[in-house]
Design a protein around this motif. Structure first.
Motif, short mmCIF file in Angstrom:
data_model
loop_
_atom_site.label_atom_id
_atom_site.label_comp_id
_atom_site.label_asym_id
_atom_site.label_seq_id
_atom_site.Cartn_x
_atom_site.Cartn_y
_atom_site.Cartn_z
N MET A 1 10.25 3.68 -3.17
CA MET A 1 9.22 2.63 -3.21
C MET A 1 7.88 3.21 -2.80
N LYS A 2 6.82 2.42 -3.10
CA LYS A 2 5.47 2.94 -2.92
C LYS A 2 4.61 1.90 -2.19
N ILE A 3 3.70 2.40 -1.33
CA ILE A 3 2.74 1.50 -0.68
C ILE A 3 1.65 1.17 -1.70
N ARG A 4 1.51 -0.11 -1.98
CA ARG A 4 0.51 -0.53 -2.95
C ARG A 4 -0.86 -0.72 -2.29
N ASN A 5 -0.83 -1.24 -1.05
CA ASN A 5 -2.10 -1.52 -0.38
C ASN A 5 -1.86 -1.68 1.12
N ILE A 6 -2.89 -1.37 1.91
CA ILE A 6 -2.87 -1.63 3.35
C ILE A 6 -4.13 -2.44 3.69
N LYS A 7 -3.94 -3.64 4.21
CA LYS A 7 -5.07 -4.51 4.54
C LYS A 7 -5.13 -4.73 6.05
N LYS A 8 -6.36 -4.70 6.57
CA LYS A 8 -6.53 -5.03 7.99
C LYS A 8 -6.83 -6.52 8.10
N VAL A 9 -6.02 -7.22 8.91
CA VAL A 9 -6.22 -8.65 9.13
C VAL A 9 -6.30 -8.87 10.64
N GLY A 10 -7.53 -9.11 11.12
CA GLY A 10 -7.74 -9.20 12.56
C GLY A 10 -7.49 -7.85 13.20
N ASN A 11 -6.58 -7.81 14.18
CA ASN A 11 -6.24 -6.53 14.81
C ASN A 11 -4.88 -6.00 14.31
#
Length: 254
Positions: free
Chosen positions: A1-11
């Motif tokens: 599997m693959k990481i599609r995206n990494i989002k920062k939400v708050g901390n």
């Protein structure tokens, strides 16, 4: 599997996989697992990310606990056991917190004793038992309890007894002393110190009127030697001392 995206939400960070699975984690996991760049993950790597996420979730909760007030190692382990954190992870967290000075049982003991001295009526034996319940090293307990000097014990006992004396309206001297012995023992003061401070306590809250009231009730039913015996028994049961009873009978019963 693959990481599609990494989002920062708050901390926090959300890792979005190409399977649409979303893992909410923190920056420690991102950095420690080198996830800043898009990459493929195998099952073992994914499992490690999840384990690390759980580890740091518990670690952050401990930091919040310590932020609110200083904690003993025993308290932290108790919390981690309740949350089923493995012994290996517990040791790792606690060692890290000790290294940065956030867990220190010697400082905890000193802070605990000072708070008890300044904010409560508790005596040294009760405080010692509570520190033992926290599994604090006996040497730390002994050293910090040195702050509870004899002068401080005397001052606290005088303050407690005088306050209780002011509010007492019905107890005889004997009953008052019995109640105070139990109360002060439960607060953690030694029997010797309590007896010393109660030794000269003598109440004067219209005790003679109370004795007269009992006498007037009994003399309706009894007289002579029977009245004398009944009165003596009743007054003794009420907590009057032999001296108080004899003085009253000598003045009153003819």
């Amino acid at each position: 599997m693959k990481i599609r995206n990494i989002k920062k939400v708050g901390n926090k960070y959300k890792i979005i996989l190409d399977t649409d699975e979303v893992i909410t984690t923190n920056d420690h996991v991102i950095i420690n697992n080198n996830l800043l760049y898009e990459k493929k993950l195998n099952k073992k790597e994914l499992e490690k990310i999840k384990e690390d996420t759980k580890y740091y979730e518990n670690y952050d909760k401990i930091l919040k606990m310590i932020n609110r007030k200083i904690r003993s190692e025993h308290e932290i382990r108790k919390y981690l056991n309740k949350n089923e954190v493995s012994k290996i992870d517990q040791d790792k967290m606690i060692n890290t917190l000790k290294e940065v000075g956030l867990i220190n049982d010697e400082i905890f003991a000193e802070s605990y004793v000072n708070d008890k001295i300044n904010l409560t009526l508790d005596g040294p034996y009760k405080i010692k038992k509570e520190l033992e319940d926290h599994q604090i090293n006996s040497l730390y307990i002994e050293n910090t309890l040195n702050n509870f000097t004899q002068d401080l014990i005397d001052c606290k006992l005088d303050k407690i007894i005088n306050k209780k004396l002011k509010s007492n309206t019905k107890d005889t001297t004997y009953i008052f002393k019995q109640k105070m012995m139990l109360y002060l023992s439960n607060l953690g003061y030694s029997r010797e110190d309590i007896i010393y401070h109660l030794d000269n306590v003598k109440l004067n809250n219209n005790l003679e009127k109370e004795m007269e009231k009992i006498y007037n009730k009994l003399k309706i039913k009894y007289e002579g030697y029977t009245l004398y015996n009944k009165l003596k028994q009743k007054l003794y049961a009420k907590g009057f001392t032999i001296e108080e009873i004899n003085n009253f009978i000598e003045k009153t019963v003819h």
